[in-house]
Design an enzyme around this catalytic site. Structure first.
Site, mmCIF file in Angstrom:
data_model
loop_
_atom_site.group_PDB
_atom_site.id
_atom_site.type_symbol
_atom_site.label_atom_id
_atom_site.label_comp_id
_atom_site.label_asym_id
_atom_site.label_seq_id
_atom_site.Cartn_x
_atom_site.Cartn_y
_atom_site.Cartn_z
ATOM 1 N N LEU A 48 1.762 5.615 6.630
ATOM 2 C CA LEU A 48 0.632 6.064 6.396
ATOM 3 C C LEU A 48 -0.699 5.230 6.736
ATOM 4 O O LEU A 48 -1.625 5.163 6.247
ATOM 5 C CB LEU A 48 0.180 6.775 4.854
ATOM 6 C CG LEU A 48 1.426 7.970 4.640
ATOM 7 C CD1 LEU A 48 1.003 8.137 3.238
ATOM 8 C CD2 LEU A 48 1.299 9.082 5.201
ATOM 9 N N UNK A 49 -0.338 4.256 7.653
ATOM 10 C CA UNK A 49 -1.482 3.363 8.025
ATOM 11 C C UNK A 49 -1.978 3.727 9.141
ATOM 12 O O UNK A 49 -1.760 4.372 9.866
ATOM 13 C CB UNK A 49 -0.488 1.953 8.393
#
Length: 203
Positions: A48-49
């Site tokens: 989720l970066u």
């Protein structure tokens, strides 16, 4: 194994071959000693970066292009940076496939179970890598920029600063270069090529 014993084991190691990790898909731990003679690119990853799409796809590309010549890419999911790997181990592959990068994406490189890379609970492999390479070669001042996001203890100068730091390991198992999160994975290719052109190590 307690934190002190893990730290002692990491300090005593001479190469990454002293360590093992459990695959994300489960099963017996993989000894990095089984990769002797290969060039290794090790990254702490998160699904989720902001750079998940870029780095995961570039890791796939390097493995596809250079894997047949002796490169092995290794990914270690970590939730220590902004809680950006908050899925369970069994959920990560579906997150990659359907969310980010999405579009049916499947990693073609080795992914391991979630681990910590900093602090007392750090995986001994990362404790060793940080000791061997205290700072990224492209940004020796790289540090966690927001103290509120530091969730581990103790805090050390050689800590990994964020998701997708990269560690390049030679065919003898010795760490050679560390790259910051800002250094694109694909741009490591010339350094990998240089190692591959030297041929396999007899170490």
């Amino acid at each position: 194994m307690c934190a002190a014993r893990l730290a002692a084991a990491a300090a005593a190691a001479q190469s990454v071959y002293a360590f093992s990790a459990r695959p994300l898909a489960g099963g017996e731990p993989v000894s990095l000693g089984s990769l002797r003679g290969k060039v290794l690119l090790i990254e702490n990853v998160a699904s989720l970066u902001g750079t998940t799409v870029r780095d995961y796809t570039q890791m796939n590309e390097l493995q596809r292009r250079l894997g047949p010549r002796g490169l092995v890419v290794l990914g270690f999911p970590c939730n220590q940076f902004g809680h950006q790997e908050n899925a369970k181990n069994e959920e990560i592959l579906n997150s990659l496939k359907y969310v980010r990068p999405g579009g049916g994406f499947e990693p073609n490189f080795m992914l391991f179970e979630k681990c910590e890379v900093n602090g007392a609970g750090a995986h001994p492999l990362f404790a060793f890598l940080r000791e061997a390479l205290p700072a990224p070669s492209d940004d020796a001042t790289a540090l966690m920029t927001d103290p509120k996001l530091i969730t581990w203890s103790p805090v050390c100068r050689n800590d990994v600063a964020w998701n997708f730091e990269k560690f390049l390991v030679g065919p003898d198992g010795v760490p050679l270069r560390r790259y910051s999160r800002r250094f694109q994975t694909i741009d490591i290719e010339p350094d990998i090529e240089a190692l591959l052109s030297q041929g396999p190590s007899c170490a």
